[in-house]
Write a protein that holds these residues in place. Sequence first.
Motif, PDB file in Angstrom:
ATOM      1  N   ILE A   1      65.739  42.204  -2.482  1.00 26.12           N
ATOM      2  CA  ILE A   1      65.647  40.768  -2.752  1.00 26.12           C
ATOM      3  C   ILE A   1      64.270  40.297  -2.289  1.00 26.12           C
ATOM      4  N   LEU A   2      63.616  39.467  -3.092  1.00 30.13           N
ATOM      5  CA  LEU A   2      62.287  38.974  -2.747  1.00 30.13           C
ATOM      6  C   LEU A   2      62.338  37.482  -2.437  1.00 30.13           C
ATOM      7  N   VAL A   3      61.512  37.083  -1.473  1.00 32.26           N
ATOM      8  CA  VAL A   3      61.408  35.677  -1.087  1.00 32.26           C
ATOM      9  C   VAL A   3      59.951  35.254  -1.270  1.00 32.26           C
ATOM     10  N   PHE A   4      59.723  34.219  -2.048  1.00 36.93           N
ATOM     11  CA  PHE A   4      58.367  33.729  -2.263  1.00 36.93           C
ATOM     12  C   PHE A   4      58.248  32.283  -1.795  1.00 36.93           C
ATOM     13  N   GLN A   5      57.179  32.027  -1.049  1.00 36.52           N
ATOM     14  CA  GLN A   5      56.764  30.661  -0.739  1.00 36.52           C
ATOM     15  C   GLN A   5      55.544  30.371  -1.600  1.00 36.52           C
ATOM     16  N   VAL A   6      55.556  29.242  -2.316  1.00 30.73           N
ATOM     17  CA  VAL A   6      54.452  28.922  -3.217  1.00 30.73           C
ATOM     18  C   VAL A   6      53.931  27.520  -2.965  1.00 30.73           C
ATOM     19  N   ASN A   7      52.644  27.360  -3.206  1.00 26.92           N
ATOM     20  CA  ASN A   7      51.983  26.058  -3.173  1.00 26.92           C
ATOM     21  C   ASN A   7      51.416  25.852  -4.575  1.00 26.92           C
ATOM     22  N   THR A   8      52.076  24.996  -5.346  1.00 27.45           N
ATOM     23  CA  THR A   8      51.703  24.823  -6.748  1.00 27.45           C
ATOM     24  C   THR A   8      50.676  23.704  -6.884  1.00 27.45           C
ATOM     25  N   GLY A   9      49.473  24.095  -7.278  1.00 29.52           N
ATOM     26  CA  GLY A   9      48.365  23.150  -7.332  1.00 29.52           C
ATOM     27  C   GLY A   9      48.197  22.455  -8.666  1.00 29.52           C
ATOM     28  N   LEU A  10      47.952  23.226  -9.718  1.00 28.33           N
ATOM     29  CA  LEU A  10      47.680  22.690 -11.047  1.00 28.33           C
ATOM     30  C   LEU A  10      48.300  23.606 -12.095  1.00 28.33           C
ATOM     31  N   PHE A  11      48.334  23.159 -13.337  1.00 28.87           N
ATOM     32  CA  PHE A  11      48.692  24.052 -14.436  1.00 28.87           C
ATOM     33  C   PHE A  11      48.044  23.566 -15.719  1.00 28.87           C
ATOM     34  N   ILE A  12      47.894  24.489 -16.658  1.00 28.93           N
ATOM     35  CA  ILE A  12      47.337  24.147 -17.968  1.00 28.93           C
ATOM     36  C   ILE A  12      48.502  23.821 -18.891  1.00 28.93           C
ATOM     37  N   GLU A  13      48.627  22.562 -19.250  1.00 29.83           N
ATOM     38  CA  GLU A  13      49.745  22.141 -20.087  1.00 29.83           C
ATOM     39  C   GLU A  13      49.658  22.795 -21.468  1.00 29.83           C
ATOM     40  N   ALA A  14      50.805  23.274 -21.956  1.00 29.01           N
ATOM     41  CA  ALA A  14      50.898  23.920 -23.270  1.00 29.01           C
ATOM     42  C   ALA A  14      49.897  25.071 -23.396  1.00 29.01           C
ATOM     43  N   THR A  15      49.864  25.926 -22.378  1.00 32.86           N
ATOM     44  CA  THR A  15      48.973  27.090 -22.383  1.00 32.86           C
ATOM     45  C   THR A  15      49.168  27.909 -23.659  1.00 32.86           C
TER      46      THR A  15
ATOM     47  N   ILE B   1      44.259  20.571  -2.917  1.00 36.38           N
ATOM     48  CA  ILE B   1      44.751  19.793  -4.048  1.00 36.38           C
ATOM     49  C   ILE B   1      45.741  18.776  -3.506  1.00 36.38           C
ATOM     50  N   THR B   2      45.430  17.525  -3.696  1.00 38.23           N
ATOM     51  CA  THR B   2      46.277  16.473  -3.128  1.00 38.23           C
ATOM     52  C   THR B   2      47.665  16.496  -3.767  1.00 38.23           C
ATOM     53  N   GLY B   3      48.670  16.314  -2.927  1.00 35.62           N
ATOM     54  CA  GLY B   3      50.037  16.181  -3.419  1.00 35.62           C
ATOM     55  C   GLY B   3      50.575  17.393  -4.125  1.00 35.62           C
ATOM     56  N   SER B   4      50.126  18.584  -3.734  1.00 32.95           N
ATOM     57  CA  SER B   4      50.628  19.804  -4.375  1.00 32.95           C
ATOM     58  C   SER B   4      52.093  20.031  -3.990  1.00 32.95           C
ATOM     59  N   GLY B   5      52.785  20.805  -4.812  1.00 26.08           N
ATOM     60  CA  GLY B   5      54.171  21.120  -4.521  1.00 26.08           C
ATOM     61  C   GLY B   5      54.273  22.334  -3.615  1.00 26.08           C
TER      62      GLY B   5
ATOM     63  N   GLY C   1      55.663  17.926  -5.563  1.00 24.75           N
ATOM     64  CA  GLY C   1      54.314  17.613  -6.003  1.00 24.75           C
ATOM     65  C   GLY C   1      54.289  16.277  -6.723  1.00 24.75           C
ATOM     66  N   ILE C   2      53.104  15.734  -6.881  1.00 28.61           N
ATOM     67  CA  ILE C   2      52.973  14.426  -7.524  1.00 28.61           C
ATOM     68  C   ILE C   2      52.751  14.545  -9.024  1.00 28.61           C
ATOM     69  N   GLY C   3      52.582  15.778  -9.511  1.00 32.27           N
ATOM     70  CA  GLY C   3      52.337  15.993 -10.931  1.00 32.27           C
ATOM     71  C   GLY C   3      53.583  16.437 -11.672  1.00 32.27           C
ATOM     72  N   GLU C   4      53.375  17.061 -12.815  1.00 34.45           N
ATOM     73  CA  GLU C   4      54.473  17.571 -13.637  1.00 34.45           C
ATOM     74  C   GLU C   4      54.770  19.027 -13.261  1.00 34.45           C
ATOM     75  N   SER C   5      55.790  19.592 -13.884  1.00 35.90           N
ATOM     76  CA  SER C   5      56.149  20.991 -13.645  1.00 35.90           C
ATOM     77  C   SER C   5      55.659  21.858 -14.801  1.00 35.90           C
ATOM     78  N   PRO C   6      55.152  23.052 -14.520  1.00 39.68           N
ATOM     79  CA  PRO C   6      54.753  23.962 -15.597  1.00 39.68           C
ATOM     80  C   PRO C   6      55.985  24.560 -16.267  1.00 39.68           C
ATOM     81  N   THR C   7      55.797  25.181 -17.399  1.00 34.24           N
ATOM     82  CA  THR C   7      56.854  25.988 -18.011  1.00 34.24           C
ATOM     83  C   THR C   7      56.606  27.447 -17.646  1.00 34.24           C
ATOM     84  N   VAL C   8      57.554  28.310 -17.981  1.00 40.66           N
ATOM     85  CA  VAL C   8      57.381  29.738 -17.697  1.00 40.66           C
ATOM     86  C   VAL C   8      56.310  30.363 -18.586  1.00 40.66           C
TER      87      VAL C   8
ATOM     88  N   GLU D   1      44.558  15.597  -7.473  1.00 35.69           N
ATOM     89  CA  GLU D   1      43.094  15.688  -7.386  1.00 35.69           C
ATOM     90  C   GLU D   1      42.655  16.918  -6.579  1.00 35.69           C
ATOM     91  N   ILE D   2      41.583  17.558  -7.032  1.00 35.84           N
ATOM     92  CA  ILE D   2      40.990  18.686  -6.316  1.00 35.84           C
ATOM     93  C   ILE D   2      39.948  18.159  -5.328  1.00 35.84           C
TER      94      ILE D   2
END
Length: 316
Positions: free
Chosen positions: A219-233, A188-192, A122-129, A177-178
């Motif tokens: 065992i679980l397998v997840f495919q994700v498309n990460t769009g946005l996150f709220i920083e310091a939720t 969402i442009t440039g999503s991960g 993605g073109i943005g930052e990474s969220p935390t857990v 951008e949305i």
Amino acid sequence: MKEKGVILFIAVFAIIASCKKDDSTNVEVIPPRPLAEVEAENDATIIEYLKTHYYNYEEFESPPADFDYKIVLDTITSLTDDKIPLIDQVSTMTIPVSSETFNLDEDVTVNHTLYYLAAREGIGESPTVGDSTFVAYEGQLLSGNIFDSNSTYTWQYLPFFLRGYAAGVSNFRVGGEIISNPDGTIEITGSGIGLMFIPSGLAYYNNPPLGSGIFNYDILVFQVNTGLFIEATDYDNDGIPSIMEDLNNNGNLSDDNTDASTELSSGFGFVPNHLDRDDDQDRILTRDEIVIDSEGNISFPDSDGDGIPDYLDADS
């Protein structure tokens, strides 16, 4: 004839009752398997899968005009033995898991390996857990059976989800951008876009949801498309970002509960700090026991000088 019928009925009833009694006394309760044993088995299974499968990385490297940016997994055969196996493309992270997490009789902590792959950065930052993240996802078993999916973006507060899933998502960058489409959908442009392989000790272990199609130790397998996150939720709005309420820094916010003993004696039930607006149960809100300056920086007063900040110290 009538009397014989009654006797016969009583005899049959006695046999049925006896069978039911025997059945109930012969029910075998299978105890959970040892955590280390399951971890080793799961890890070997994942590694074997990664060695024998590949994904459509060439499409991600040179996307066709109509490419949907979906990860497709396939088996390496004699016709595709030139493909790069997943084992050479994934990254890993090690996460310690306590047997207490699953209420096991043993008292051990076992390191689990999470395997993940960023098919598109993605073109943005990474969220935390500890963050809320805007994600589209698909979950499946190694067999390929899909047990859950949501093709549209949805908000997920990561501490409410599987520990392995939250950790995996935190390794992917989000987009920018949305864009609203004429049909009402959004992009969402440039999503991960990422993939993760989660051992059962970071998922449901021996207690999967009923009717989910997931079984014990799957065992679980997840495919994700990460769009946005709220920083310091800050989910509980107590002035402290949720990730800062992971006091033991183990990536599991649900096992940090400063006032657990007080909650137990008061009958309120257990509320971990990231969901608790009064972290020390002293009837003073956490927000009123910290200081936030004009730039959003947080300081933690310790009025009695005992080394414990006021918001975690019931007798300060």
